[in-house]
Design a protein around this motif. Structure first.
Motif, PDB file in Angstrom:
ATOM      1  N   ARG B  51       4.980  -0.114   7.263  1.00 50.68           N
ATOM      2  CA  ARG B  51       4.200  -0.703   6.199  1.00 50.68           C
ATOM      3  C   ARG B  51       2.728  -0.333   6.328  1.00 50.68           C
ATOM      4  O   ARG B  51       2.097   0.139   5.382  1.00 50.68           O
ATOM      5  CB  ARG B  51       4.375  -2.224   6.209  1.00 50.68           C
ATOM      6  CG  ARG B  51       4.020  -2.902   4.903  1.00 50.68           C
ATOM      7  CD  ARG B  51       4.265  -4.387   5.019  1.00 50.68           C
ATOM      8  NE  ARG B  51       3.890  -4.848   6.341  1.00 50.68           N
ATOM      9  CZ  ARG B  51       2.649  -5.153   6.715  1.00 50.68           C
ATOM     10  NH1 ARG B  51       1.661  -5.061   5.869  1.00 50.68           N
ATOM     11  NH2 ARG B  51       2.404  -5.545   7.947  1.00 50.68           N
ATOM     12  N   THR B  52       2.187  -0.511   7.523  1.00 50.64           N
ATOM     13  CA  THR B  52       0.770  -0.229   7.718  1.00 50.64           C
ATOM     14  C   THR B  52       0.483   1.267   7.584  1.00 50.64           C
ATOM     15  O   THR B  52      -0.463   1.676   6.920  1.00 50.64           O
ATOM     16  CB  THR B  52       0.323  -0.746   9.095  1.00 50.64           C
ATOM     17  OG1 THR B  52       0.644  -2.123   9.184  1.00 50.64           O
ATOM     18  CG2 THR B  52      -1.169  -0.560   9.295  1.00 50.64           C
ATOM     19  N   SER B  55       0.719   2.409   4.045  1.00 48.29           N
ATOM     20  CA  SER B  55      -0.370   1.857   3.243  1.00 48.29           C
ATOM     21  C   SER B  55      -1.614   2.736   3.368  1.00 48.29           C
ATOM     22  O   SER B  55      -2.274   3.048   2.368  1.00 48.29           O
ATOM     23  CB  SER B  55      -0.672   0.433   3.701  1.00 48.29           C
ATOM     24  OG  SER B  55      -1.680  -0.139   2.910  1.00 48.29           O
ATOM     25  N   LEU B 263       4.012  -9.896   6.491  1.00 49.19           N
ATOM     26  CA  LEU B 263       5.208  -9.038   6.477  1.00 49.19           C
ATOM     27  C   LEU B 263       5.275  -8.162   7.743  1.00 49.19           C
ATOM     28  O   LEU B 263       4.244  -7.903   8.335  1.00 49.19           O
ATOM     29  CB  LEU B 263       5.256  -8.172   5.223  1.00 49.19           C
ATOM     30  CG  LEU B 263       5.196  -8.895   3.870  1.00 49.19           C
ATOM     31  CD1 LEU B 263       5.315  -7.877   2.732  1.00 49.19           C
ATOM     32  CD2 LEU B 263       6.306  -9.943   3.738  1.00 49.19           C
ATOM     33  N   PRO B 264       6.431  -7.707   8.184  1.00 51.75           N
ATOM     34  CA  PRO B 264       7.730  -7.983   7.579  1.00 51.75           C
ATOM     35  C   PRO B 264       8.175  -9.432   7.741  1.00 51.75           C
ATOM     36  O   PRO B 264       7.875 -10.071   8.733  1.00 51.75           O
ATOM     37  CB  PRO B 264       8.663  -7.049   8.365  1.00 51.75           C
ATOM     38  CG  PRO B 264       8.006  -6.844   9.682  1.00 51.75           C
ATOM     39  CD  PRO B 264       6.540  -6.870   9.389  1.00 51.75           C
ATOM     40  N   ARG B 265       8.878  -9.893   6.737  1.00 50.15           N
ATOM     41  CA  ARG B 265       9.422 -11.246   6.731  1.00 50.15           C
ATOM     42  C   ARG B 265      10.863 -11.141   7.229  1.00 50.15           C
ATOM     43  O   ARG B 265      11.571 -10.183   6.868  1.00 50.15           O
ATOM     44  CB  ARG B 265       9.404 -11.719   5.275  1.00 50.15           C
ATOM     45  CG  ARG B 265      10.209 -12.968   4.956  1.00 50.15           C
ATOM     46  CD  ARG B 265      11.544 -12.721   4.216  1.00 50.15           C
ATOM     47  NE  ARG B 265      11.559 -11.915   3.025  1.00 50.15           N
ATOM     48  CZ  ARG B 265      11.613 -12.401   1.793  1.00 50.15           C
ATOM     49  NH1 ARG B 265      11.595 -13.694   1.597  1.00 50.15           N
ATOM     50  NH2 ARG B 265      11.710 -11.579   0.767  1.00 50.15           N
ATOM     51  N   ASP B 274      11.065 -15.929  -3.504  1.00 49.97           N
ATOM     52  CA  ASP B 274      10.421 -14.681  -3.939  1.00 49.97           C
ATOM     53  C   ASP B 274      10.024 -14.695  -5.416  1.00 49.97           C
ATOM     54  O   ASP B 274       9.018 -14.094  -5.792  1.00 49.97           O
ATOM     55  CB  ASP B 274      11.345 -13.481  -3.689  1.00 49.97           C
ATOM     56  CG  ASP B 274      11.550 -13.209  -2.202  1.00 49.97           C
ATOM     57  OD1 ASP B 274      10.942 -13.911  -1.364  1.00 49.97           O
ATOM     58  OD2 ASP B 274      12.344 -12.298  -1.868  1.00 49.97           O
ATOM     59  N   PHE B 282       4.192  -9.967  -1.857  1.00 48.10           N
ATOM     60  CA  PHE B 282       4.375  -8.553  -2.215  1.00 48.10           C
ATOM     61  C   PHE B 282       3.152  -8.020  -2.972  1.00 48.10           C
ATOM     62  O   PHE B 282       2.779  -6.859  -2.800  1.00 48.10           O
ATOM     63  CB  PHE B 282       5.684  -8.335  -2.984  1.00 48.10           C
ATOM     64  CG  PHE B 282       6.901  -8.557  -2.117  1.00 48.10           C
ATOM     65  CD1 PHE B 282       7.138  -7.755  -1.005  1.00 48.10           C
ATOM     66  CD2 PHE B 282       7.789  -9.598  -2.365  1.00 48.10           C
ATOM     67  CE1 PHE B 282       8.238  -7.979  -0.178  1.00 48.10           C
ATOM     68  CE2 PHE B 282       8.889  -9.829  -1.548  1.00 48.10           C
ATOM     69  CZ  PHE B 282       9.113  -9.010  -0.443  1.00 48.10           C
ATOM     70  N   VAL B 285       0.703  -6.759  -0.535  1.00 46.88           N
ATOM     71  CA  VAL B 285       0.889  -5.364  -0.110  1.00 46.88           C
ATOM     72  C   VAL B 285       0.074  -4.429  -0.992  1.00 46.88           C
ATOM     73  O   VAL B 285      -0.560  -3.492  -0.510  1.00 46.88           O
ATOM     74  CB  VAL B 285       2.384  -4.979  -0.168  1.00 46.88           C
ATOM     75  CG1 VAL B 285       2.580  -3.511   0.177  1.00 46.88           C
ATOM     76  CG2 VAL B 285       3.212  -5.867   0.756  1.00 46.88           C
ATOM     77  N   GLN B 286       0.099  -4.709  -2.286  1.00 47.66           N
ATOM     78  CA  GLN B 286      -0.653  -3.876  -3.219  1.00 47.66           C
ATOM     79  C   GLN B 286      -2.156  -3.997  -2.962  1.00 47.66           C
ATOM     80  O   GLN B 286      -2.875  -3.000  -2.948  1.00 47.66           O
ATOM     81  CB  GLN B 286      -0.310  -4.302  -4.654  1.00 47.66           C
ATOM     82  CG  GLN B 286      -0.945  -3.424  -5.709  1.00 47.66           C
ATOM     83  CD  GLN B 286      -0.399  -2.015  -5.677  1.00 47.66           C
ATOM     84  OE1 GLN B 286       0.752  -1.781  -5.957  1.00 47.66           O
ATOM     85  NE2 GLN B 286      -1.233  -1.055  -5.321  1.00 47.66           N
TER      86      GLN B 286
ATOM     87  N   SER C  77      10.214  -0.212   9.459  1.00 48.50           N
ATOM     88  CA  SER C  77      10.184  -1.651   9.678  1.00 48.50           C
ATOM     89  C   SER C  77      11.581  -2.239   9.817  1.00 48.50           C
ATOM     90  O   SER C  77      11.744  -3.398  10.191  1.00 48.50           O
ATOM     91  CB  SER C  77       9.483  -2.339   8.509  1.00 48.50           C
ATOM     92  OG  SER C  77       8.122  -2.016   8.503  1.00 48.50           O
ATOM     93  N   GLU C  82      13.506  -6.108   8.885  1.00 48.72           N
ATOM     94  CA  GLU C  82      13.199  -6.215   7.460  1.00 48.72           C
ATOM     95  C   GLU C  82      14.394  -5.765   6.627  1.00 48.72           C
ATOM     96  O   GLU C  82      15.055  -4.790   6.963  1.00 48.72           O
ATOM     97  CB  GLU C  82      11.986  -5.338   7.137  1.00 48.72           C
ATOM     98  CG  GLU C  82      11.478  -5.525   5.719  1.00 48.72           C
ATOM     99  CD  GLU C  82      10.169  -4.787   5.506  1.00 48.72           C
ATOM    100  OE1 GLU C  82       9.115  -5.429   5.559  1.00 48.72           O
ATOM    101  OE2 GLU C  82      10.217  -3.561   5.308  1.00 48.72           O
ATOM    102  N   ASP C  86      13.350  -6.059   0.824  1.00 52.28           N
ATOM    103  CA  ASP C  86      11.914  -6.222   1.091  1.00 52.28           C
ATOM    104  C   ASP C  86      11.224  -4.870   1.216  1.00 52.28           C
ATOM    105  O   ASP C  86      10.122  -4.674   0.689  1.00 52.28           O
ATOM    106  CB  ASP C  86      11.694  -7.024   2.378  1.00 52.28           C
ATOM    107  CG  ASP C  86      11.750  -8.535   2.135  1.00 52.28           C
ATOM    108  OD1 ASP C  86      12.265  -8.943   1.073  1.00 52.28           O
ATOM    109  OD2 ASP C  86      11.296  -9.300   3.004  1.00 52.28           O
ATOM    110  N   CYS C  93       4.805  -0.546  -3.967  1.00 55.05           N
ATOM    111  CA  CYS C  93       3.334  -0.605  -4.037  1.00 55.05           C
ATOM    112  C   CYS C  93       2.689   0.704  -3.582  1.00 55.05           C
ATOM    113  O   CYS C  93       1.493   0.895  -3.767  1.00 55.05           O
ATOM    114  CB  CYS C  93       2.794  -1.735  -3.161  1.00 55.05           C
ATOM    115  SG  CYS C  93       3.391  -3.355  -3.611  1.00 55.05           S
ATOM    116  N   TYR C  94       3.477   1.552  -2.950  1.00 51.84           N
ATOM    117  CA  TYR C  94       2.900   2.761  -2.345  1.00 51.84           C
ATOM    118  C   TYR C  94       3.214   4.026  -3.139  1.00 51.84           C
ATOM    119  O   TYR C  94       2.479   5.000  -3.069  1.00 51.84           O
ATOM    120  CB  TYR C  94       3.448   2.969  -0.933  1.00 51.84           C
ATOM    121  CG  TYR C  94       3.110   1.888   0.056  1.00 51.84           C
ATOM    122  CD1 TYR C  94       2.001   1.071  -0.105  1.00 51.84           C
ATOM    123  CD2 TYR C  94       3.904   1.688   1.189  1.00 51.84           C
ATOM    124  CE1 TYR C  94       1.697   0.085   0.812  1.00 51.84           C
ATOM    125  CE2 TYR C  94       3.594   0.704   2.118  1.00 51.84           C
ATOM    126  CZ  TYR C  94       2.497  -0.094   1.923  1.00 51.84           C
ATOM    127  OH  TYR C  94       2.197  -1.065   2.843  1.00 51.84           O
TER     128      TYR C  94
END
Lengths: 304, 304, 304
Positions: B51-52, B55, B263-265, B274, B282, B285-286, C77, C82, C86, C93-94
């Motif tokens: 995720r990171t 991003s 996150l992660p959840r 949700d 979520f 995240v954006q 993840s 995850e 999810d 978003c990416y």
């Protein structure tokens, strides 16, 4: 179509041109920033090598091109039993040029023989690593102004160090290069390299202590001495200090001696040396990007 | 040259500007699409974090830049014993900015001290993860309209959760923020964080049941409660439901309470939540992409 | 918003259009080189597949777009627990579109149901691999000129080979396709596929020796026969030669029979066959890039 499999694949003239292009890239990067627009390099790394892989990727991106590939065998089709010959035929459909690192000697040559795109050998086992040699030559040429009339010391593991063998063979094509080979007896340069030196009529000597010869050198090329190469721990402990470069040894060297290292460095150069202006092993990394840019342009036959 | 190692590296004013830029990016993405043309970010992930990492990569690509890097230590030179200091010196030759995640506390700071390009700490062990904090702040600011005058509940593992510690420290710089700390006794906020809160003169309370306090909150920041943190299985089973957010608990909350999660959840927020418009994890995240875009611009000193 | 989860998600008409676009891309690549400028594909590979992943990446880059993603689960993840649902919400978003390979059947469908960007199934366990089927269809259409009125032999492991099942189902939508199913008894096509063939009223036969039928074929679709699929080593040794394509068998085939293979190939096609102009399995890889380019354009609703 040309490939780069061995450091001697290019003639001295071709090499001169390549280093000239690399030097022009250094001075005028903007001129080259769209040279490979729409082109892709595939980085096929069957074993990890961050520095080399990222150097190729940076080079291609600097030229306006794009990158795809893999960084270890486990995420490649090799794990399903695919041959290198098949892989390169497939990659030829995806990319315009490819850089391949493989643990097996000769893998890059097999790839080149089956490829419809230029293949760059980014290291095949203990065998060849030609772009490291190009990097070494560019560093010497750029910072020393010449490749001939130098005394170069090569220090550390001269037996297994492929970069050392390649660099010696490459420098033998220039006039009046003197080699000072500094290693423990267990890790001396192999006989066939000595034969190459003698055949070329170049001067050389073999010694076991860096401090005895450092004052004579124009270039000091350091490599790692791995503990596991020694027959016994005693010898390692007794000998290792002679192959570690520190401030004290640097004080005995010429004011304009250059220290190179193919990296990664572990402890064979003390970090206290890093700030010495003669320590150019990180500049060397930068030259590695320029020379790979020049190489990509040459193999793709892109005129700028 | 600036780096981002700790969430408090920026002043409140700088942070305001950063969030403003991020907000402008959200509204006018096209304006920024070539802002980093010809620039490269290196993503150096010594431990995986999809995720990171993605991003940062999305952020740089959205700015017209390019990406290189690695996603786990095994495919890096670290496995050959190279130090972080050496790696960043090398990466400085390849890229214009770098985001580093490392399992060891302080690794990013070591990198920054040896780097000639801006370094962003993308997580160093249990220590810091400043871009998560920026993301959290931007989410609150964007959706709540302010960072002051809020009551925020932080729920779950408050002992080991670095994002919680960072967020508390960051919010302490704003007026009238009340903290409701919701955790099992075993996983309470460490003493030094409480001291920070008290020193800042902020209101807080510590409770062990989410349902007791959820109605008071403007923001609910959820984190994971890991089974292995508990001394015994019995306690875990007895307590865990108090730290799981479900529809029933949401029905007790304010109509405009926001639910955030780094996150992660795993299961600490039921999927039935949700679809609740108050669930913004979520969207968060954006916002993380926008704020990283703003950060890259700031550190590269690019004016748009 | 459309996804591609199963090879039959598109109508025959849509498929025709897609193949036409792919064919136009083949002829006029320059026309498409900026079609996806500013767009990103996320390649989410929970298990490695170099060929498929790089094909998607090459496709997106050829369209002027960019790539981000991961090439194995360990660097995702997923290793932190995850869910796919999810992950895809985050990836939405990416990126603008995503290609997902997952070891679990149905994973891509779960992703599609939770995604706000188009999802392409790049293989979900033994279940579906629709872009391979698109590739196979484009190869046949391009090199044979038609998808109807053909006799196709499918050879090897017809029991577990998902590409075989998908291709049969796809070809059943065209007139007068005859299927020659060539496999050891242990690895025959599953009953439900035979039912599909019979329901469609298509001709078929099941045989155990490639040499007995190769002369009848317009298309030969080879797949791998894995040693571990056999009940005993004896059977494997006795049978395997019947499922290996070599020069001798090729000499019995029609002059214009095409040999396809989804790759990677291990030893089921002798390398001596590679130079035969009828061997089109490497061309097939190139068609795979074109058809994925067309697919990306269609799902992103980009008009060129």
């Amino acid at each position: 179509m040309r490939h780069l499999i061995s450091p001697l694949d290019f003639t001295v003239e071709e090499l001169d041109q390549l280093l000239e292009t690399a030097s022009d890239i250094e001075k005028n990067p903007a001129k080259y920033q769209d040279a490979c627009k729409g082109k892709k390099i595939a980085t096929l790394f069957y074993e990890p090598s961050t520095r080399t892989r990222l150097s190729f990727e940076a080079a291609m991106i600097n030229l306006g091109g794009q990158v795809l590939g893999f960084s270890e065998a486990s995420s490649s089709s090799a794990s399903k039993g695919e041959s290198v010959a098949d892989t390169i035929r497939i990659i030829s459909c995806y990319a315009d040029i490819c850089a391949m690192r493989h643990p097996k000697e000769g893998a890059a040559l097999v790839a080149a023989n089956n490829s419809s795109i230029p293949v760059i050998n980014a290291g095949d086992g203990g065998h060849q690593h030609p772009t490291q040699t190009l990097t070494d030559l560019m560093t010497i040429k750029s910072l020393k102004g010449r490749l001939d009339n130098i005394t170069i010391g090569l220090c550390g593991d001269l037996k297994f160090g492929r970069t050392v063998h390649s660099l010696i063979n490459a420098l033998l094509r220039y006039d009046n290069v003197k080699f000072v080979l500094i290693s423990p007896n267990e890790l001396k340069v192999p006989e066939y390299i000595i034969e190459n030196i003698e055949k070329a009529g170049a001067e050389y000597k073999e010694v076991t202590k860096l401090e005895d010869v450092i004052s004579e050198l124009d270039i000091l090329y350091m490599t790692r001495v791995q503990r596991e190469r020694f027959f016994n721990e005693e010898d390692y402990i007794r000998l290792k200090d002679s192959f570690i470069l520190d401030k004290k040894k640097m004080s005995m060297a010429k004011d304009d001696m250059l220290v190179l290292h193919p990296l990664p460095r572990v402890n064979e150069i003390s970090v206290e040396v890093d700030k010495d202006p003669r320590a150019v092993y990180f500049k060397q990394v930068q030259y590695g990007v320029y020379v790979r840019m020049a190489l990509i342009l040459k193999l793709l036959e892109v005129e700028v």
